[in-house]
Scaffold this active site. Sequence first.
Site: not given
Ligand code: GAR
Length: 215
Positions: A14-16, A67, A92-93, A111, A147, A176
């Site tokens: 969850g950093s984003n 789903r 990631m689903r 992404h 994507d 990001e």
């Molecule tokens: C991030 O790098 C994001 O771009 C990637 O997962 C990471 C999540 O990090 N997303 C994907 O690969 C989606 N296809 P975070 O939980 O620290 O935000």
Amino acid sequence: MRRRRIAILISGRGSNSATLMAAARSTEFPGEVVLVMSNRPEAEGLARAREAGIATGVVDHTSYNDRESFDEALHAMLEAHAVDVVCLAGFMRVLTDAFVERWAGRMINIHPSLLPLFRGTKTHQRALDAGVLVHGCTVHFVVPELDAGPIIAQAAIPVVPGDTAEALSARVLAQEHLLYPRALQMVCDGSATLVGERVVFAGSWAPTGSMRSPD
Ligand code: GAR
């Protein structure tokens, strides 16, 4: 303009999500985060949201048989919070076409590659294996194909000699964290909208260094 009600969907760290919550804390930001939701109850990002005083929700995918029913539960929770814009941030689903179509033009994803290169997972290792000299990240509207949605913003970084997937991942992640709040702002204030299969840019959008440039 009314501030958009934002939900962030996460599966892990969850950093984003944290950078989006921080950006949207300002009353100047054209949206407010009203919900952080995860398909995994143990996702670290949920604790970060709670600390920030934001409502959290869990729709545990292991409790659903298919789903369709998982996505129904997700949709119901988003509706219950009167959500306008959905941000996928390390979610990631794979979502059903029906769910994606319900949120068309209102759901965005980040992404970790310069799409359309390296859709899917393990993007940093695949970039190294391909020998690309430039790598980065993309924010795009979500469409049923994984994507593959129209691009709102991208940031690029050089690949340097001796790079590892871990080192690249860390440098891309830093980008990001800059890119996603800016792209979300553009969606919330209407300066990036999905029209058919393209993103139309207008209004307050101002190109910055690593952002997409105007034609
Ligand atoms: C991030 O790098 C994001 O771009 C990637 O997962 C990471 C999540 O990090 N997303 C994907 O690969 C989606 N296809 P975070 O939980 O620290 O935000």
